[in-house]
Scaffold this motif. Structure first.
Motif, PDB file in Angstrom:
ATOM      1  N   UNK A 413      71.191  22.460 120.527  1.00  0.00           N
ATOM      2  CA  UNK A 413      71.970  21.391 119.898  1.00  0.00           C
ATOM      3  C   UNK A 413      73.431  21.610 120.257  1.00  0.00           C
ATOM      4  N   UNK A 414      73.989  20.662 120.996  1.00  0.00           N
ATOM      5  CA  UNK A 414      75.404  20.729 121.352  1.00  0.00           C
ATOM      6  C   UNK A 414      76.222  20.076 120.248  1.00  0.00           C
ATOM      7  N   UNK A 415      77.092  20.838 119.605  1.00  0.00           N
ATOM      8  CA  UNK A 415      77.957  20.273 118.582  1.00  0.00           C
ATOM      9  C   UNK A 415      77.717  20.889 117.221  1.00  0.00           C
ATOM     10  N   UNK A 416      78.811  21.245 116.554  1.00  0.00           N
ATOM     11  CA  UNK A 416      78.716  21.862 115.232  1.00  0.00           C
ATOM     12  C   UNK A 416      79.258  20.990 114.130  1.00  0.00           C
ATOM     13  N   UNK A 419      76.363  15.849 112.226  1.00  0.00           N
ATOM     14  CA  UNK A 419      75.101  15.428 112.850  1.00  0.00           C
ATOM     15  C   UNK A 419      74.406  16.618 113.485  1.00  0.00           C
ATOM     16  N   UNK A 420      75.163  17.432 114.223  1.00  0.00           N
ATOM     17  CA  UNK A 420      74.579  18.600 114.870  1.00  0.00           C
ATOM     18  C   UNK A 420      73.977  19.569 113.877  1.00  0.00           C
ATOM     19  N   UNK A 421      74.667  19.790 112.755  1.00  0.00           N
ATOM     20  CA  UNK A 421      74.163  20.734 111.744  1.00  0.00           C
ATOM     21  C   UNK A 421      72.900  20.213 111.067  1.00  0.00           C
ATOM     22  N   UNK A 422      72.891  18.925 110.724  1.00  0.00           N
ATOM     23  CA  UNK A 422      71.703  18.344 110.087  1.00  0.00           C
ATOM     24  C   UNK A 422      70.484  18.460 110.994  1.00  0.00           C
ATOM     25  N   UNK A 423      70.655  18.105 112.270  1.00  0.00           N
ATOM     26  CA  UNK A 423      69.519  18.131 113.192  1.00  0.00           C
ATOM     27  C   UNK A 423      69.088  19.556 113.510  1.00  0.00           C
ATOM     28  N   UNK A 424      70.056  20.461 113.678  1.00  0.00           N
ATOM     29  CA  UNK A 424      69.718  21.852 113.993  1.00  0.00           C
ATOM     30  C   UNK A 424      68.870  22.460 112.879  1.00  0.00           C
ATOM     31  N   UNK A 425      69.262  22.267 111.626  1.00  0.00           N
ATOM     32  CA  UNK A 425      68.521  22.834 110.508  1.00  0.00           C
ATOM     33  C   UNK A 425      67.137  22.199 110.377  1.00  0.00           C
ATOM     34  N   UNK A 426      67.079  20.886 110.531  1.00  0.00           N
ATOM     35  CA  UNK A 426      65.791  20.194 110.369  1.00  0.00           C
ATOM     36  C   UNK A 426      64.781  20.634 111.413  1.00  0.00           C
ATOM     37  N   UNK A 427      65.199  20.682 112.677  1.00  0.00           N
ATOM     38  CA  UNK A 427      64.259  21.076 113.731  1.00  0.00           C
ATOM     39  C   UNK A 427      63.872  22.549 113.599  1.00  0.00           C
ATOM     40  N   UNK A 433      62.763  26.638 117.983  1.00  0.00           N
ATOM     41  CA  UNK A 433      63.693  27.753 118.154  1.00  0.00           C
ATOM     42  C   UNK A 433      65.029  27.133 118.551  1.00  0.00           C
ATOM     43  N   UNK A 434      65.953  27.053 117.603  1.00  0.00           N
ATOM     44  CA  UNK A 434      67.167  26.255 117.785  1.00  0.00           C
ATOM     45  C   UNK A 434      68.370  27.139 118.081  1.00  0.00           C
ATOM     46  N   UNK A 435      69.114  26.745 119.118  1.00  0.00           N
ATOM     47  CA  UNK A 435      70.408  27.353 119.434  1.00  0.00           C
ATOM     48  C   UNK A 435      71.466  26.264 119.320  1.00  0.00           C
ATOM     49  N   UNK A 436      72.428  26.495 118.451  1.00  0.00           N
ATOM     50  CA  UNK A 436      73.495  25.518 118.242  1.00  0.00           C
ATOM     51  C   UNK A 436      74.768  26.022 118.925  1.00  0.00           C
ATOM     52  N   UNK A 437      75.321  25.203 119.806  1.00  0.00           N
ATOM     53  CA  UNK A 437      76.480  25.596 120.604  1.00  0.00           C
ATOM     54  C   UNK A 437      77.696  24.801 120.143  1.00  0.00           C
ATOM     55  N   UNK A 438      78.742  25.514 119.759  1.00  0.00           N
ATOM     56  CA  UNK A 438      79.972  24.879 119.279  1.00  0.00           C
ATOM     57  C   UNK A 438      81.181  25.548 119.932  1.00  0.00           C
ATOM     58  N   UNK A 439      82.066  24.717 120.484  1.00  0.00           N
ATOM     59  CA  UNK A 439      83.239  25.238 121.177  1.00  0.00           C
ATOM     60  C   UNK A 439      84.288  25.795 120.203  1.00  0.00           C
ATOM     61  N   UNK A 440      84.365  25.239 118.996  1.00  0.00           N
ATOM     62  CA  UNK A 440      85.371  25.635 118.008  1.00  0.00           C
ATOM     63  C   UNK A 440      85.026  26.997 117.391  1.00  0.00           C
ATOM     64  N   UNK A 441      85.970  27.571 116.625  1.00  0.00           N
ATOM     65  CA  UNK A 441      85.712  28.892 116.021  1.00  0.00           C
ATOM     66  C   UNK A 441      84.625  28.888 114.963  1.00  0.00           C
ATOM     67  N   UNK A 442      84.304  27.720 114.414  1.00  0.00           N
ATOM     68  CA  UNK A 442      83.274  27.652 113.375  1.00  0.00           C
ATOM     69  C   UNK A 442      82.675  26.255 113.333  1.00  0.00           C
ATOM     70  N   UNK A 443      81.502  26.131 112.738  1.00  0.00           N
ATOM     71  CA  UNK A 443      80.885  24.819 112.580  1.00  0.00           C
ATOM     72  C   UNK A 443      81.559  24.092 111.415  1.00  0.00           C
ATOM     73  N   UNK A 466      73.560  30.292 115.867  1.00  0.00           N
ATOM     74  CA  UNK A 466      74.816  29.551 115.987  1.00  0.00           C
ATOM     75  C   UNK A 466      75.747  30.305 116.924  1.00  0.00           C
ATOM     76  N   UNK A 467      76.160  29.640 117.995  1.00  0.00           N
ATOM     77  CA  UNK A 467      77.076  30.231 118.971  1.00  0.00           C
ATOM     78  C   UNK A 467      78.403  29.480 118.910  1.00  0.00           C
ATOM     79  N   UNK A 468      79.337  30.001 118.133  1.00  0.00           N
ATOM     80  CA  UNK A 468      80.666  29.389 118.075  1.00  0.00           C
ATOM     81  C   UNK A 468      81.540  29.986 119.174  1.00  0.00           C
ATOM     82  N   UNK A 469      82.621  29.288 119.481  1.00  0.00           N
ATOM     83  CA  UNK A 469      83.524  29.667 120.571  1.00  0.00           C
ATOM     84  C   UNK A 469      82.774  29.805 121.897  1.00  0.00           C
ATOM     85  N   UNK A 470      81.765  28.983 122.063  1.00  0.00           N
ATOM     86  CA  UNK A 470      80.998  28.904 123.306  1.00  0.00           C
ATOM     87  C   UNK A 470      81.213  27.507 123.905  1.00  0.00           C
ATOM     88  N   UNK A 471      81.761  27.466 125.085  1.00  0.00           N
ATOM     89  CA  UNK A 471      82.065  26.198 125.748  1.00  0.00           C
ATOM     90  C   UNK A 471      80.976  25.861 126.763  1.00  0.00           C
TER      91      UNK A 471
END
Length: 715
Positions: A413-416, A419-427, A433-443, A466-471
């Motif tokens: 899931x690209x984006x923290x 919408x990204x958080x709702x979908x990541x948790x639901x799936x 097996x969900x990996x959430x990628x967020x460029x910012x320091x936190x979701x 959850x992978x924060x600070x990942x571009x």
């Protein structure tokens, strides 16, 4: 330093009254000493002019009563022309010094204390402040010193204040200076401004406002100059787009018996019904039930791994969409009096819409007013390889995944954001097996850090990595394996996936329906004024296409303003009100908010107090095994006025309604505390939060006296 300067100013003003220096600035004193002043002037004309100028500046800068008498003295000593020039510049310089003094000494504290309430005033001053200042200056009824001080508290530029004041005060200054040339005939200051003169000034004061209206009319005529306006119109209102904003706009028009056409190119109900709010909440519910089955021991039951077909889950999602569809259907709106047309709309001119129907035929409709409610769409970042990556969005996943028996095995899931958080948790709860990628320091970056941390902990507990600070850099395929390449701390990493959902935000739909041809300005959204008018005063925009919020409820809220202004704007226009906007993210626990949060208060320099109540202490939450979360209320220091509320917990989105109502109608925490809440309910959290505030502001001195009183009563 500010306190020292303020003390000096107060000492100077106090000294004027303590030593009766203000008696020198009376009409009687001036008339008695006029010949003496004239004698000094005859000996040293330049010195007298300089001293007079400096004295006038001091009187106005320190807001000492007597400016009117000083102006009369200018006329008596220097005559009409010279007196007018000297007084005009001296009064403007003094007024500007008072303006700057108020700004330096008081503005920061006033803005920090009343920043939320002054935000709209500052915006208005920045846009039209010169007009209002000019009007106030033209009418001498408004206290001269008060205008100087109050304008200093706003965001008006000093240069603007100077030249507008110089021009605006010129007429009133001329009247007083001219009166000063006939000083012997003046018995009171009140006699200078007769009712006739005051009426003239009042009419003069209205002039800038009338001039602005005329200017707006001229601008509008220029905008329409290249178009030919129809002699008659087919419709009172044409609405483009049948999402939340379009449906409400059309409904309002039909309710007031206007002839309205609603045009939709795709599905009635727009994104919210078909791709957003409704399907995502249906999926969240199924995922939450699966989660509760795994955690059944919390309820005294035997935990079990849920057995289900993902296809059946998606079928339920679509059945719920179908169940709600009649609320937004063509049949319903036709019965309400709306002419609903299916087809692609395009603006041909400011009054004409061309419709391309599904059968390929085209038709045209003219409308006196048009509302653009074209909505928004998911933003797809231009990453290398993304077109071959099979990226899903919040719009496409409901169709693309509908026929699968299993949820995606490895999901990125690209984006923290919400919408990204709702979908990541639901799936994750449905077995992915969900990996959430967020460029910012936190979701959930817009929320306070503690709220973001609580959401992150909840998602992590459900198995989301959850992978924060990942571009995200690019998509690749190697040996039949799909890979997302990301950068973290200067190092590239590869994430293998089977499916990827892009949830990095939504962008307004701005192309394909004629905005470019008409020259309607866009800047990420359709640019509108406070009345939701575009470049053309008869064309309005509302909802996601107009911003600044992308919520279904704000789209409906804006639609009222757009429709009413479009239909009745010739009588009165209403500015869209964004003062109290709630929203919620439907993760588990939910995150809901209204007003400002702590990080926004700090960014905006707004003084605040924080009151917290932990939901882990709430009886009903404990009984439901949902005792986690908080209510966080920001208030004006020392007062119960609510600046904003953040809530984390089960049904936070529903519970927030009480605070929304309170903020909308100016009700403080004391009112919430004094309201009976049913026991045991989650809604009691609101009352207990108010109770925490009350406890922190209890009058300790009074309580100590009461303690002594009750001890005495014991005998």
């Amino acid at each position: 330093m500010k306190k020292i300067i303020l003390l000096l100013v107060l000492l100077v003003v106090s000294a004027v009254f303590i030593f009766d220096l203000h008696t020198l600035l009376t009409l009687e004193s001036l008339k008695a000493r006029l010949e003496e002043f004239r004698a000094f002037q005859a000996e040293s004309p330049w010195l007298v002019a300089g001293v007079y100028f400096a004295a006038y500046v001091v009187v106005t800068a320190f807001s000492i009563p007597g400016a009117a008498v000083m102006t009369l003295a200018g006329g008596a000593l220097f005559g009409l022309l010279q007196g007018l020039i000297i007084v005009s510049f001296a009064s403007t310089v003094g007024a500007t010094l008072a303006f700057l003094g108020a700004r330096y000494l008081l503005r920061d504290s006033v803005q920090s204390k009343f920043g939320a309430r002054l935000k709209a005033i500052n915006a208005g001053v920045e846009k039209e402040g010169a007009f209002y200042l000019f009007t106030l200056r033209l009418v001498p009824v408004f206290p001269f010193f008060l205008i100087n001080l109050l304008m200093g508290l706003t965001s008006m530029k000093a240069v603007t204040f100077f030249w507008v004041s110089q021009l605006g005060m010129l007429a009133g200054t001329a009247v007083y200076v001219n009166a000063g040339t006939e000083l012997a005939n003046i018995n009171s200051l009140g006699g200078i401004l007769s009712p006739g003169v005051l009426l003239s000034f009042a009419l003069l004061g209205v002039f800038p406002l009338l001039a602005k209206k005329v200017t707006d009319k001229i601008k509008a005529r220029k905008v329409y100059a290249r178009w030919t306006k129809p002699a008659r119109f087919d419709r009172n209102l044409i609405v483009i787009g049948a999402g939340a904003a379009g449906l409400v706009s059309a409904y309002i028009a039909a309710a007031v018996k206007a002839k309205v056409t609603l045009i939709e190119a795709h599905k009635m109900g727009g994104d919210c019904l078909n791709y957003g709010c409704v399907p995502s909440k249906a999926l969240i519910k199924s995922a939450k039930l699966a989660h509760q089955m795994r955690k059944a021991e919390h309820y005294g039951l035997q935990a079990t791994e849920p057995q289900f077909s993902f296809k059946a889950v998606m079928q339920r999602v679509h059945s719920i969409i179908a169940a709600i569809e009649p609320h937004d259907s063509i049949e319903r709106y036709t019965k309400l009096g709306v002419d609903v047309v299916q087809g692609h709309a395009k603006l041909i001119d400011p009054w004409t819409v061309e419709i391309k129907h599904p059968d390929g035929k085209t038709s045209k409709l003219t409308g006196r007013s048009i509302v653009i409610a074209a909505g928004a769409q998911p933003f797809i970042p231009p990453l290398p390889g993304i077109e071959q990556a099979g990226v899903l969005t919040s719009d496409t996943l409901w169709h693309e995944l509908a026929q699968r028996d299993q949820a995606p095995k490895r999901l990125v899931v690209l984006g923290g954001g919400p919408i990204g958080c709702e979908l990541a948790q639901s799936f994750a709860r449905l077995g992915s097996q969900v990996t959430q990628v967020e460029m910012a320091p936190r979701i959930m970056l817009r929320e306070d850090e503690e709220v973001s941390r609580m959401a992150s902990e909840s998602l992590t507990q459900d198995g989301v990595q959850i992978l924060t600070q990942h571009k995200a850099l690019r998509f690749e395929q190697r040996n039949g394996e799909k890979l997302l390449v990301v950068e973290h701390q200067g190092q590239e990493k590869q994430i293998a996936y089977d499916d990827v959902i892009c949830a990095v935000g939504r962008v307004a739909r701005l192309k394909g329906y004629g905005l470019e041809d008409l020259g309607i300005e866009t800047n990420r959204t359709v640019v509108t004024n406070e009345y939701l008018e575009t470049l053309y005063p008869n064309i309005f925009a509302c909802g996601d296409v107009a911003g600044p919020y992308q919520f279904t409820h704000t789209a409906a809220h804006q639609a009222w303003y757009a429709a009413v202004n479009a239909l009745f704007g010739q009588f009165k226009k209403f500015k869209a009100d964004y003062s109290v906007i709630p929203w919620a993210t439907f993760t588990d626990p939910e995150v809901a908010r209204v007003g400002i949060n702590e990080q926004e208060a700090k960014e905006q320099g707004i003084a605040y107090e924080v009151t917290r109540y932990g939901i882990d202490d709430l009886d009903r939450a404990i009984a439901d095994s949902d005792a986690h979360g908080l209510v966080k209320v920001l208030t004006v220091p020392g007062k119960d006025k609510i600046l904003g509320v953040t809530m984390v917990g089960v049904h936070a989105g529903d519970l927030m309604a009480e605070f929304v109502l309170a903020m909308k109608h100016g009700l403080g925490l004391n009112k919430i505390l004094g309201t009976i809440h049913t026991y045991p309910t989650l809604a009691e959290a609101n009352k207990y939060a108010a109770g925490e505030w009350k406890r922190a502001h209890a009058p300790q001195g009074v309580l100590r006296l009461l303690g002594k009183y009750h001890a005495w009563r014991l005998g």
